[in-house]
Design a protein around this motif. Structure first.
Motif, PDB file in Angstrom:
ATOM      1  N   PRO A 109      13.079  15.030  50.750  1.00  0.00           N
ATOM      2  CA  PRO A 109      14.361  15.474  51.304  1.00  0.00           C
ATOM      3  C   PRO A 109      15.575  14.828  50.652  1.00  0.00           C
ATOM      4  CG  PRO A 109      12.773  15.199  53.057  1.00  0.00           C
ATOM      5  CD  PRO A 109      12.112  14.675  51.801  1.00  0.00           C
ATOM      6  N   LYS A 137      14.548  24.737  53.508  1.00  0.00           N
ATOM      7  CA  LYS A 137      13.639  23.691  53.979  1.00  0.00           C
ATOM      8  C   LYS A 137      12.545  24.337  54.815  1.00  0.00           C
ATOM      9  CE  LYS A 137      13.601  19.282  56.532  1.00  0.00           C
ATOM     10  NZ  LYS A 137      13.061  18.455  55.428  1.00  0.00           N
ATOM     11  N   ASN A 172      19.523  16.032  55.163  1.00  0.00           N
ATOM     12  CA  ASN A 172      19.248  17.468  55.165  1.00  0.00           C
ATOM     13  C   ASN A 172      20.485  18.344  55.343  1.00  0.00           C
ATOM     14  OD1 ASN A 172      16.142  17.785  55.025  1.00  0.00           O
ATOM     15  ND2 ASN A 172      16.451  16.127  56.502  1.00  0.00           N
ATOM     16  N   LYS A 218      21.311  22.554  53.696  1.00  0.00           N
ATOM     17  CA  LYS A 218      20.011  23.227  53.622  1.00  0.00           C
ATOM     18  C   LYS A 218      19.893  24.251  54.745  1.00  0.00           C
ATOM     19  CE  LYS A 218      17.775  18.976  51.923  1.00  0.00           C
ATOM     20  NZ  LYS A 218      16.668  18.014  52.119  1.00  0.00           N
ATOM     21  N   SER A 249      16.873  25.883  57.314  1.00  0.00           N
ATOM     22  CA  SER A 249      15.545  25.534  57.824  1.00  0.00           C
ATOM     23  C   SER A 249      14.791  26.776  58.271  1.00  0.00           C
ATOM     24  CB  SER A 249      15.666  24.572  59.010  1.00  0.00           C
ATOM     25  OG  SER A 249      14.406  24.416  59.664  1.00  0.00           O
TER      26      SER A 249
END
Length: 403
Positions: free
Chosen positions: A26, A41, A69, A72, A74
């Motif tokens: 990460p 992610k 993170n 990004k 998810s």
């Protein structure tokens, strides 16, 4: 923050499928995301393990996760299910980079190894962060920061400097060092592809990377065959190499070059020491490093921190105050460059965040979006890959997080 559609970072337009978790991977992909890449992610339904390390305001949004993170998107997929693996392969066909820290053998069993992804995307850059290189006998063994610090030798060097028992550095230095290397390797592989059109698989092994990092300083006398001198860099392990105590606190100073020493002796009224062989040359100082550091330590006890900062600044000798974590937020330089910012996260409220370090004249990286909740973008990303609503429902089932 800037909108992702108007991102101008140097990797804008690059899509990365990120199957990494914890810190090493990460951290690497956050660097690439800061540089403009669209990082997707890919998490299990329970999420990256670092989501669950407090402090936190809401479950699944721990502080380390929040600081690894940003920028990004998810998606949550249960890769034990064939439909989810099929969906990921379809995403692979749209990606530039596929990066994982799952063991290569496990990825191959899932049908998500390099050969599997290359079938749908021959130009893919497939990056594996592993504990150990595949050609060695440790290949496939688990690796964590603590293990690598011990195995590499850094934990054993610590007593040379600090005394006592072997100990680990109080940060995930092996994870983050390897993460930096991984981000560099992916960027270089993308550049290679731009020049040649070739995708490839790259393996970045944590053990080898960190040993190389460590031995850059501490191979020392073992550089030579037969060996010449100590098996570590004496200056770095001197017990006196630490912030110097002053009359009212501590100060960080490095009297290093010949010019520094001339200026230092002049500032403290000890120009007689300019002819002392312990101090007169760089080689002499290196041979007597403990005595040199001890002399500076004794001298700096005689004035306050503010007095030494003023005096050493005037003498053009490197000097800085000793910060703790809390005082960093009051550092005038960091505030000048706007390094810290407060942002309003849609679920986590007011957060303090660091900015992207560095200045680019033509493609400035930026914080475009805040760390996502688990599965926040699942439906959005799967639609982008061309999955129908029926296929998306089949992939996610009733309990999987979705956006």
């Amino acid at each position: 923050m800037t909108d992702s559609a108007t991102a101008t970072g140097p990797l804008s337009g690059v899509r990365i499928l990120d199957l990494t978790s914890v810190i090493l991977g990460p951290y690497a992909t956050q660097i690439l995301a800061d540089f403009g890449a669209d990082v997707i992610k890919v998490e299990s339904p329970s999420g990256d393990i670092m989501r669950h390390v407090g402090p936190m305001r809401n479950q699944g949004m721990g502080h380390i996760y929040l600081n690894l993170n940003r920028n990004k998107r998810s998606i949550a997929l249960d890769l034990k299910q064939e439909a989810a693996r099929d969906a990921l392969r379809r995403l692979g066909a749209t990606a530039d980079v596929f990066v994982t820290n799952v063991r290569p053998a496990a990825m191959a069993r899932l049908g998500l190894g390099y050969d599997d992804i290359r079938k749908v995307n021959p130009r893919i850059v497939y990056a594996s962060a592993t504990g150990f290189g595949a050609r060695g006998r440790y290949a496939g063994k688990p690796a964590y920061d603590d293990l690598i610090q011990g195995l590499s030798g850094i934990a054993a060097i610590a007593p040379q400097a600090w005394g006592g028992e072997p100990r680990y550095m109080p940060l995930a230095i092996a994870d983050r060092t390897t993460g930096l290397y991984l981000a560099n390797a992916i960027s270089a592989a993308l550049f290679h592809r731009e020049r040649t059109g070739e995708g490839q698989t790259i393996e970045i092994p944590m053990f080898e990377v960190f040993v190389e990092y460590l031995l850059g300083d501490h191979l020392s006398g073992l550089t030579f065959d037969p060996p010449e001198g100590p098996h570590y860099y004496p200056r770095l392990v001197s017990k006196h190499r630490r912030p110097y105590a002053t009359k009212d606190g501590h100060v960080c100073a490095l009297v290093y070059t010949d010019t520094h020493w001339r200026n230092f002796f002049k500032a403290i009224g000890r120009e007689d020491l300019l002819v002392d062989p312990r101090f007169s040359t760089h080689g002499g100082r290196a041979d007597h490093i403990d005595a040199v550091y001890a002399f500076v330590a004794d001298t700096l006890k005689t004035k306050t921190t503010a007095e030494w900062i003023a005096l050493l600044d005037q003498a053009d000798i490197p000097v800085a105050p000793l910060h703790d974590i809390a005082s960093l937020f009051d550092d005038p330089h960091l505030n000048d460059v706007g390094f810290f910012r407060f942002v309003d996260h849609p679920t986590e409220g007011r957060l303090r965040m660091t900015d992207v370090p560095g200045t680019w004249s033509a493609s400035q990286p930026a914080v475009r979006s805040l760390p996502p909740n688990l599965g926040e973008h699942t439906t959005e990303v799967l639609r982008e890959a061309g999955l129908s609503e029926t296929e998306i429902t089949a992939v996610l089932g009733e309990k999987a997080p979705r956006g």
